[in-house]
Design a protein around this motif. Structure first.
Motif, mmCIF file in Angstrom:
data_model
loop_
_atom_site.group_PDB
_atom_site.id
_atom_site.type_symbol
_atom_site.label_atom_id
_atom_site.label_comp_id
_atom_site.label_asym_id
_atom_site.label_seq_id
_atom_site.Cartn_x
_atom_site.Cartn_y
_atom_site.Cartn_z
ATOM 1 N N GLY A 72 0.983 -1.208 0.024
ATOM 2 C CA GLY A 72 -0.126 0.017 0.048
ATOM 3 C C GLY A 72 0.847 1.242 0.157
ATOM 4 N N GLU A 287 1.037 -6.115 4.557
ATOM 5 C CA GLU A 287 -0.231 -5.456 5.013
ATOM 6 C C GLU A 287 -1.469 -6.377 5.004
ATOM 7 O OE1 GLU A 287 -0.089 -3.135 7.260
ATOM 8 O OE2 GLU A 287 1.997 -2.237 6.800
ATOM 9 N N ASN A 290 -7.053 -3.646 5.204
ATOM 10 C CA ASN A 290 -7.061 -2.528 4.390
ATOM 11 C C ASN A 290 -6.877 -1.209 4.887
ATOM 12 O OD1 ASN A 290 -7.506 -4.021 2.111
ATOM 13 N ND2 ASN A 290 -9.734 -4.035 2.141
ATOM 14 N N TRP A 293 -3.010 -1.092 5.224
ATOM 15 C CA TRP A 293 -2.663 -0.835 3.961
ATOM 16 C C TRP A 293 -2.694 0.598 3.347
ATOM 17 C CZ3 TRP A 293 -5.118 0.307 -0.784
ATOM 18 C CH2 TRP A 293 -4.561 0.023 -1.930
ATOM 19 N N ARG A 362 -5.745 -4.921 -5.489
ATOM 20 C CA ARG A 362 -6.251 -5.367 -4.096
ATOM 21 C C ARG A 362 -7.581 -5.602 -4.168
ATOM 22 N NH1 ARG A 362 -3.160 -5.645 0.927
ATOM 23 N NH2 ARG A 362 -4.701 -5.416 2.445
#
Length: 585
Positions: A72, A287, A290, A293, A362
């Motif tokens: 991320g 990660e 989310n 991330w 993702r």
């Protein structure tokens, strides 16, 4: 993987166009100036496109998106560093290096310091750097081919691509590579931009939610349907919340509950079945949820690693021989600076698109967080978002960009490295250049096949660390500090190079054994660059009597404005001797 005929056709078209342009341009390439510096007549716009073409490698095309998929916000430092490095190059190196009149980095260091031994040492590091840089390019090509054709064909296809790229370099040198790389930069840009716009349109049309959820969700991505994942490499997985996993190849096979806080080792080829709505496990140090991330990591080791990445990419750009060779092709120092500014604009535009594709990956292909093949995200997300022929056509466009990235970068690396090896370590004949191209490309192919697959962008980061720890101190001090001596340069280059190569060795061993390593092994530039710079200064001060007698003349040549006429362009290949001083050992 099933055969994608559209993608194979696009790859073949890129290779045919490359061979045609290279052969046509090579018909007028006969002199040393053609092969090494393209007669020093490449204008800034074409040179900027050519630099961008060879600089934006397979790792930039595939690896940046893969890093964004996994890490991320932390992954954004790579494209930032790759781009900003040209700002440092513009300020400190571009124009003086062009005024030196040298063909290569070894030419420059001998012209500045008069040491034949230092010249040979720098040539050796150029060859090592080329090998480290070529390995991820070849692994990236293999990854791309495995996404568009059956596995048994992949190795032979990679060999064919390497042979074609090497043949193009042998026939035309840098003059041929200039047109090819400029052409391939625009192929890469449009091969990323068009799919990015198409896939973003699909994403927005779906209401801004991917199949694995939304980026604003606190929870990790989820499998929307029952999914079987085949692990691509030996790795360690973790989960952010209790997850039911069917280990199909375990003894005995059956469902098991994975819980947070425990590492689960999986082997290449293992099959894992995940029920619908189950959370997606992630590779260790990736990660998982989310929310994390989207935010930069606050972990101390991650922060030090980020600083080290920035040091490697910022200063490493100044030491990449295949990039620096481009500035010798400009007519003068002002053109070299204009070229650098234009490269900054082209790179900034390019890196927008792999970041977008990484974000979409993702949302639509979270299973890549399990397989460890995150670098394949760019080639897999189109068919996840657009099933059928439309998705395959988008993949075909992206595949063309991947192979354009490989050919352009490998051409620049082979021309620069083989030219220096043939000139400084062999007998400087055309046959020696051919032999050097064959040996370097063959060695890189063998290493790429033998070593375990790693994140493409990480391996390129190690190449940047080597360049930053060896050539960057040498160039900065050689251009801006008159008290540099050849002894200081040799000692500093050996210390910096040994530090990075030691880290590379430990990193390879960790990949083979499946172990984790501290941040300074993963990316050592934050330590090795200052140590190399300080060592060079101390050793030079300790050997002050070895400062070249004509240092003032050389420094005037490097820094006087172009219109004063001090810029030197030697007519012959090989060494550049300023004011005719003898070589030192």
């Amino acid at each position: 993987m099933q055969l994608n005929p559209w993608a194979l056709a696009s790859v073949a078209l890129v290779m045919v166009a490359t061979s045609y342009l290279g052969r046509r341009t090579s018909q007028s390439a006969r002199e040393t100036d053609d092969f090494l510096v393209a007669r020093r007549m490449v204008r800034s716009r074409r040179n900027a496109s050519a630099i961008s073409g060879e600089y934006l490698c397979v790792a930039s095309f595939l690896g940046v998106a893969g890093m964004v998929l996994k890490d991320g916000a932390d992954a954004l430092w790579y494209p930032i560093g790759f781009t900003v490095g040209f700002l440092a190059l513009c300020i400190f190196v571009a124009a003086p290096l062009r005024r030196s009149g040298a063909y290569t980095i070894p030419d420059f260091v001998e012209a500045r310091l008069g040491s034949a031994g230092l010249r040979r040492l720098s040539t050796g590091f150029v060859a090592i750097l080329a090998l480290i840089y070529l390995v991820p390019q070849l692994q990236g090509v293999g990854l791309a081919l495995s996404a568009i054709m059956p596995e048994p064909w992949v190795l032979w296809a990679v060999v064919i691509v390497v042979v074609l790229a090497a043949a193009n370099v042998v026939t035309g040198g840098l003059r041929s590579a200039t047109l090819v790389q400029a052409f391939q930069h625009w192929i890469k840009l449009f091969a990323l931009a068009i799919p990015a716009f198409v896939l973003c349109s699909v994403f927005l049309g779906s209401g801004g939610m991917g199949s694995a959820g939304g980026l604003g969700d606190e929870a990790p991505p989820e499998f929307t349907e029952e999914t079987t994942v085949t692990v691509g490499v030996d790795t360690v997985l973790r989960v952010e919340e209790p997850t039911l996993v069917h280990e199909l190849d375990a003894e005995p096979p059956g469902p098991r509950m994975w819980v947070p806080g425990i590492d689960y080792s999986v082997r290449e080829g293992d099959r894992l079945l995940f029920p619908a709505s189950s959370s997606v496990p992630t590779v260790r140090d990736t990660e998982g949820d989310n929310a994390s991330w989207l935010r930069p990591s606050g972990d101390a080791d991650e922060v030090w690693w980020t600083y080290s990445v920035l040091v490697a990419t910022f200063f490493g750009t100044m030491g990449l021989p295949h990039v620096l060779a481009r500035f010798y092709t400009n007519p003068d120092g002002r053109a070299a600076r204009r070229t650098t500014v234009q490269v900054l604009l082209l790179l900034g535009l390019f890196y927008l698109f792999p970041v977008l594709l990484g974000v979409l990956s993702r949302l639509y292909v979270p299973e890549l967080l399990v397989t460890g093949a995150s670098d394949a995200a760019v080639l897999l997300v189109p068919t996840a978002m657009l099933p059928g022929v439309v998705g395959q056509l988008v993949v075909a466009v992206l595949a063309a960009g991947v192979f354009a990235a490989f050919v352009s970068t490998s051409s620049g690396l082979l021309v620069s490295a083989a030219g220096m090896v043939a000139t400084d370590l062999m007998w400087n004949k055309r046959r020696d250049f051919v032999v050097a191209v064959v040996v370097i490309s063959g060695a890189a192919l063998g290493i790429a096949v033998a070593l375990p697959f790693d994140d493409l962008i990480h391996t390129v980061g190690l190449a940047f660390a080597l360049a930053a720890s060896t050539f960057c101190p040498l160039l900065l001090l050689g251009i801006w500090w008159r008290r540099l001596t050849w002894v200081g340069a040799v000692v500093g280059m050996l210390v910096g190079g040994a530090g990075v190569l030691t880290a590379v060795g430990f990193h390879i061993a960790s990949r083979v054994n499946g172990e984790s390593v501290p941040w300074f092994v993963s990316q050592p530039a934050l330590l090795t660059v200052p140590v190399a710079l300080l060592t060079t200064v101390i050793a030079s001060l300790a050997t002050a009597r070895r400062i070249p007698e004509d240092v003032d003349v050389v420094m005037l040549q490097l820094h006087a404005p172009d219109r004063l006429g001090f810029m030197r362009d030697p007519s012959g290949a090989g060494t550049t001797h300023v004011s005719g001083r003898p070589r030192r050992p």
